[in-house]
Design a protein around this motif. Structure first.
Motif, mmCIF file in Angstrom:
data_model
loop_
_atom_site.group_PDB
_atom_site.id
_atom_site.type_symbol
_atom_site.label_atom_id
_atom_site.label_comp_id
_atom_site.label_asym_id
_atom_site.label_seq_id
_atom_site.Cartn_x
_atom_site.Cartn_y
_atom_site.Cartn_z
ATOM 1 N N ARG A 278 0.812 -1.217 0.000
ATOM 2 C CA ARG A 278 0.000 0.000 0.000
ATOM 3 C C ARG A 278 0.844 1.265 0.000
ATOM 4 O O ARG A 278 0.338 2.357 -0.243
ATOM 5 C CB ARG A 278 -0.914 0.000 1.234
ATOM 6 C CG ARG A 278 -2.099 -0.930 1.078
ATOM 7 C CD ARG A 278 -2.972 -0.997 2.312
ATOM 8 N NE ARG A 278 -2.473 -2.005 3.241
ATOM 9 C CZ ARG A 278 -1.970 -1.750 4.424
ATOM 10 N NH1 ARG A 278 -1.891 -0.507 4.830
ATOM 11 N NH2 ARG A 278 -1.550 -2.712 5.213
ATOM 12 N N ARG A 281 1.164 3.173 -3.561
ATOM 13 C CA ARG A 281 -0.007 3.964 -3.958
ATOM 14 C C ARG A 281 -0.225 5.166 -3.032
ATOM 15 O O ARG A 281 -0.795 6.171 -3.439
ATOM 16 C CB ARG A 281 -1.259 3.083 -3.974
ATOM 17 C CG ARG A 281 -1.208 1.985 -5.038
ATOM 18 C CD ARG A 281 -2.550 1.280 -5.182
ATOM 19 N NE ARG A 281 -2.486 0.238 -6.182
ATOM 20 C CZ ARG A 281 -2.606 0.434 -7.499
ATOM 21 N NH1 ARG A 281 -2.800 1.659 -7.967
ATOM 22 N NH2 ARG A 281 -2.538 -0.567 -8.337
ATOM 23 N N TYR A 282 0.224 5.042 -1.805
ATOM 24 C CA TYR A 282 0.035 6.143 -0.854
ATOM 25 C C TYR A 282 0.834 7.376 -1.290
ATOM 26 O O TYR A 282 0.366 8.514 -1.166
ATOM 27 C CB TYR A 282 0.470 5.697 0.543
ATOM 28 C CG TYR A 282 0.331 6.765 1.604
ATOM 29 C CD1 TYR A 282 -0.876 6.960 2.265
ATOM 30 C CD2 TYR A 282 1.417 7.582 1.947
ATOM 31 C CE1 TYR A 282 -1.012 7.932 3.247
ATOM 32 C CE2 TYR A 282 1.289 8.562 2.923
ATOM 33 C CZ TYR A 282 0.075 8.723 3.568
ATOM 34 O OH TYR A 282 -0.056 9.706 4.526
#
Length: 335
Positions: A278, A281-282
């Protein structure tokens, strides 16, 4: 008079050393040497345990540019707390931490309650195939839970009790993606490390004289009352130790939480294990596209996540260390 009085003990030591042929002096040097070596060893061991935590804490306060500065080792030049905010967002903190807390408490309480009864039964009662069943308990300690991953999945995906549910509803129950299977395993002593807790409690109850129970029976106590009022209070240090073991292992568990809990609610261990997926994408300006996060930045954020995971456990141990040490000493290998 005062000087003479102050010199008297020293003169006695010198005289005693001469009479013993230097034994008093050698013995004193030996004691001091042992104390110094022991102190150095304890300091080294403590430093080896604490040093990774200190390193992670120092890295957690650094800005990204400090990670690539070879002159910075431990103390950051540019202090920031933004890294903690990023990790909180990536791990859905505090929701995941609250879910982990109440799940660990509930599972640990059920495990300890069930294992205490089973351990007491193994220590005090005779029943058919007792040695065989205790051998199965030992296998729970030796065999890793991953070896039964497929049977666990099939059992709870098509859960039924003697075909009752299928006869009533026409189909078996699907208990996956919720905490129910884990609670059932904890109650039936098939949860995480339950074999170890049964062994510890059985060893402790074996060391208690049977005359205590016999005296209670003579006074008219039932089996349940004897266990709850006499045996259980004495076993509380060992019971609390088992609870601590269960809580800590459940806090960081990935196997059972991924299989039963992660899809229904986020827990910190599973969120931390997937933080790298994640992260790209953060930091991306476009939610549909992923960016490559530098390895040093990845390791920094993972270290912060591990540090946050360890802090509650360290606090718990600080307040319970005396009980923990006592229980380990009392649950030795008595037969």
């Amino acid at each position: 008079m005062t000087a003479k009085t102050e010199m008297l003990p020293r003169e006695k030591k010198v005289s005693a050393n001469k009479k013993s042929g230097g034994y008093v002096f050698k013995n004193g040097v030996k004691k001091w040497t042992v104390s110094i070596v022991r102190g150095l060893l304890l300091f080294g061991l403590c430093f080896m345990i604490i040093q990774p935590m200190l390193t992670r804490f120092g890295i957690s306060l650094m800005e990204e540019k400090d990670l690539y500065d070879s002159t910075i080792v431990l103390l950051p030049r540019n202090v920031t707390l933004d890294n903690y905010k990023i990790v909180f967002d990536l791990t859905t903190f505090p929701r995941s931490m609250i879910n982990t807390l109440w799940t660990s408490l509930l599972v640990s309480l059920l495990q300890v309650a069930a294992c205490t009864l089973v351990g007491y039964g193994f220590a005090r009662y005779e029943f058919p195939l007792k040695r065989f069943w205790f051998g199965c308990v030992v296998l729970l300690i030796v065999i890793p839970p991953q070896t039964i991953a497929t049977p666990l999945y099939m059992n709870f995906r098509y859960f039924d009790v003697l075909g009752i549910f299928k006869a009533l509803t026409g189909d078996s129950l699907n208990l996956l993606s919720n905490i129910t299977p884990y609670l059932l395993m904890s109650v039936t002593c098939m949860g995480l490390k339950d074999g170890l807790y049964i062994y510890m409690l059985r060893q402790y109850f074996n060391g208690i004289p049977k005359s205590l129970e016999e005296a209670a029976y003579v006074d008219g106590c039932s089996t349940l009352r004897t266990f709850s009022t006499i045996m259980l209070p004495d076993a509380m240090p060992t019971v609390l130790s088992c609870f601590l073991f269960s809580f800590v292992w459940q806090w960081t568990d990935l196997f059972y939480t991924r299989n039963f809990i992660s899809k229904s609610m986020p827990v910190y261990s599973t969120e931390l294990s997937s933080i790298l997926t994640r992260m790209s994408r953060y930091f991306s300006a476009d939610a549909e596209k992923a960016v490559i996060v530098p390895p040093a930045r990845q390791q920094q954020l993972v270290s912060i996540g591990v540090l946050i995971c360890c802090i509650p456990l360290i606090i718990l141990y600080i307040f319970t260390q005396r009980t923990f040490v006592e229980s380990i000493a009392m649950s030795g290998s008595k037969e």
